[in-house]
Design an enzyme around this catalytic site. Structure first.
Site, PDB file in Angstrom:
ATOM      1  N   GLU A  53       0.850  -1.200   0.000  1.00  0.00           N
ATOM      2  CA  GLU A  53       0.000   0.000   0.000  1.00  0.00           C
ATOM      3  C   GLU A  53       0.878   1.241   0.000  1.00  0.00           C
ATOM      4  O   GLU A  53       1.717   1.433   0.882  1.00  0.00           O
ATOM      5  CB  GLU A  53      -0.958   0.019   1.192  1.00  0.00           C
ATOM      6  CG  GLU A  53      -1.913   1.209   1.088  1.00  0.00           C
ATOM      7  CD  GLU A  53      -3.157   1.090   1.944  1.00  0.00           C
ATOM      8  OE1 GLU A  53      -3.692  -0.035   2.070  1.00  0.00           O
ATOM      9  OE2 GLU A  53      -3.597   2.117   2.481  1.00  0.00           O
ATOM     10  N   ASP A  60      -2.853  12.006  -2.822  1.00  0.00           N
ATOM     11  CA  ASP A  60      -3.022  13.465  -2.831  1.00  0.00           C
ATOM     12  C   ASP A  60      -3.490  13.898  -4.215  1.00  0.00           C
ATOM     13  O   ASP A  60      -2.818  13.607  -5.213  1.00  0.00           O
ATOM     14  CB  ASP A  60      -1.691  14.146  -2.491  1.00  0.00           C
ATOM     15  CG  ASP A  60      -1.236  13.793  -1.078  1.00  0.00           C
ATOM     16  OD1 ASP A  60      -1.945  14.156  -0.128  1.00  0.00           O
ATOM     17  OD2 ASP A  60      -0.188  13.135  -0.938  1.00  0.00           O
ATOM     18  N   ASP A  72     -11.571  10.213  -4.296  1.00  0.00           N
ATOM     19  CA  ASP A  72     -12.857  10.904  -4.156  1.00  0.00           C
ATOM     20  C   ASP A  72     -12.847  12.204  -4.960  1.00  0.00           C
ATOM     21  O   ASP A  72     -13.701  13.059  -4.767  1.00  0.00           O
ATOM     22  CB  ASP A  72     -13.200  11.167  -2.681  1.00  0.00           C
ATOM     23  CG  ASP A  72     -12.159  12.014  -1.985  1.00  0.00           C
ATOM     24  OD1 ASP A  72     -11.036  12.132  -2.511  1.00  0.00           O
ATOM     25  OD2 ASP A  72     -12.457  12.565  -0.911  1.00  0.00           O
TER      26      ASP A  72
HETATM   27  C1  LIG Z   1      -4.505  12.022   0.909  1.00  0.00           C
HETATM   28  S1  LIG Z   1      -3.516  10.976   1.903  1.00  0.00           S
HETATM   29  C2  LIG Z   1      -4.425   9.443   1.934  1.00  0.00           C
HETATM   30  C3  LIG Z   1      -4.018   8.518   3.039  1.00  0.00           C
HETATM   31  C4  LIG Z   1      -4.709   7.154   3.076  1.00  0.00           C
HETATM   32  N1  LIG Z   1      -4.438   6.367   1.896  1.00  0.00           N
HETATM   33  C5  LIG Z   1      -6.184   7.280   3.307  1.00  0.00           C
HETATM   34  O1  LIG Z   1      -6.968   6.933   2.409  1.00  0.00           O
HETATM   35  O2  LIG Z   1      -6.587   7.716   4.402  1.00  0.00           O
HETATM   36  C6  LIG Z   1      -2.152  10.608   0.818  1.00  0.00           C
HETATM   37  C7  LIG Z   1      -0.949  10.077   1.550  1.00  0.00           C
HETATM   38  O3  LIG Z   1       0.030   9.676   0.597  1.00  0.00           O
HETATM   39  C8  LIG Z   1       1.305   9.967   1.132  1.00  0.00           C
HETATM   40  N2  LIG Z   1       2.236  10.039  -0.006  1.00  0.00           N
HETATM   41  C9  LIG Z   1       2.155  10.854  -1.088  1.00  0.00           C
HETATM   42  N3  LIG Z   1       3.156  10.622  -1.941  1.00  0.00           N
HETATM   43  C10 LIG Z   1       3.915   9.630  -1.386  1.00  0.00           C
HETATM   44  C11 LIG Z   1       5.087   8.964  -1.791  1.00  0.00           C
HETATM   45  N4  LIG Z   1       5.702   9.260  -2.945  1.00  0.00           N
HETATM   46  N5  LIG Z   1       5.605   8.004  -0.991  1.00  0.00           N
HETATM   47  C12 LIG Z   1       4.983   7.691   0.183  1.00  0.00           C
HETATM   48  N6  LIG Z   1       3.850   8.295   0.628  1.00  0.00           N
HETATM   49  C13 LIG Z   1       3.331   9.254  -0.155  1.00  0.00           C
HETATM   50  C14 LIG Z   1       1.127  11.281   1.872  1.00  0.00           C
HETATM   51  O4  LIG Z   1       2.097  11.475   2.875  1.00  0.00           O
HETATM   52  C15 LIG Z   1      -0.280  11.089   2.462  1.00  0.00           C
HETATM   53  O5  LIG Z   1      -0.235  10.568   3.763  1.00  0.00           O
END
Ligand SMILES: C[S@@+](CC[C@H](N)C(=O)[O-])C[C@H]1O[C@@H](n2cnc3c(N)ncnc32)[C@H](O)[C@@H]1O
Length: 248
Positions: free
Chosen positions: A76, A151, A187
């Site tokens: 994940e 994101d 979403d």
């Molecule tokens: C919008 S949040 C969603 C978190 C989770 N999947 C959820 O549905 O609650 C996106 C997450 O992706 C992580 N993220 C973004 N780019 C990443 C990368 N290249 N490597 C690791 N984590 C990453 C961010 O730190 C953030 O916590």
């Protein structure tokens, strides 16, 4: 130290146009926020990390050795606070899970929870997922890669920071086993459309959606509800799931 970072001898054989992944272009798909850590998150990072944490310096992994068994493997990317990953790892002891996240409080929380629940089928990277995929995960080693609520980078000028891009998809393809799947959920309607567009053009993938719902699949019951999805629901957003299978 087994540093294969610059060893290109086993670089994936790519199909389609050569693409350069974000991390090699110096672009990040995340912003590191300074967040306060709770006592439990700190405990996770300090006390549980030595047992369940993996680093880039470990180099290319032998996943059977890491988990001490052969099992289906789920990765994940960007697990946030880890709610979905913990729930799945607990529900599926027959499967091994690898979480990758850069946000320290989320990593700490996941580790603390994994320890409290006695999970042995979970490992964690606190790194850029692109580097982990590139440098640490072997080719054809993953059954499913999950990208839940990445994101969205909604402003057009930031779209280049979206993690789901042709080069990422090609990297994922090489890490998936044949028949393995890339499962995405978002979403943001515009990101869902972007995902559908990128994936439909990606060589070596087949959409598993049936004709009546394509390019999306109905929300699978096995995907746990996360904070971001619950928030999206409250805001009246829709949710779109896409599942593509590696076929080449
Ligand atoms: C919008 S949040 C969603 C978190 C989770 N999947 C959820 O549905 O609650 C996106 C997450 O992706 C992580 N993220 C973004 N780019 C990443 C990368 N290249 N490597 C690791 N984590 C990453 C961010 O730190 C953030 O916590």
């Amino acid at each position: 130290m087994n540093d294969q970072r610059h060893d290109t001898t086993d670089m994936p054989t790519s199909i389609g146009a050569p693409q350069v992944p974000l991390h090699r272009r110096g672009i990040k798909s995340y912003v590191l926020r300074a967040g306060r850590m709770t006592a439990a998150q700190t405990r996770g990072l300090e006390e549980v990390w030595p047992r369940l944490g993996l680093t880039l310096d470990d180099g290319r992994q032998d996943l059977d050795a890491v988990f001490g068994r052969q099992a289906p493997r789920v990765v994940e990317v960007g697990f946030g606070m880890g709610a979905s990953l913990i729930e799945q790892a607990e529900r599926h002891p027959e499967t091994d899970f690898i979480g990758i996240e850069v946000h320290a409080p989320g990593v700490g929380k996941l580790l603390d929870e994994a320890d409290k629940r006695g999970l042995s089928n979970l490992r964690v990277y606190r790194e850029d997922a692109l580097r982990v995929l590139d440098e640490c995960l072997p080719e054809a080693s993953i059954d499913t890669l999950q990208l839940f609520f990445p994101d969205p980078w909604p402003k057009k000028k930031h779209h280049k920071r979206r993690i789901l891009q042709p080069a990422f998809v090609e990297l994922v393809r090489t890490r998936l086993k044949h028949g393995g799947t890339l499962h995405m959920a978002t979403d943001w309607e515009n990101y869902a459309e972007h995902m559908a567009e990128v994936m439909s053009a990606a060589p070596g993938f087949r959409n598993v959606a049936s004709a009546d719902t394509a390019p999306y699949v109905p929300r699978p019951e096995f995907r746990p509800l996360t904070k971001f999805e619950a928030r999206g629901e409250r805001l009246g957003h829709g949710v779109w799931d896409l599942i593509f299978e590696r076929c080449v």
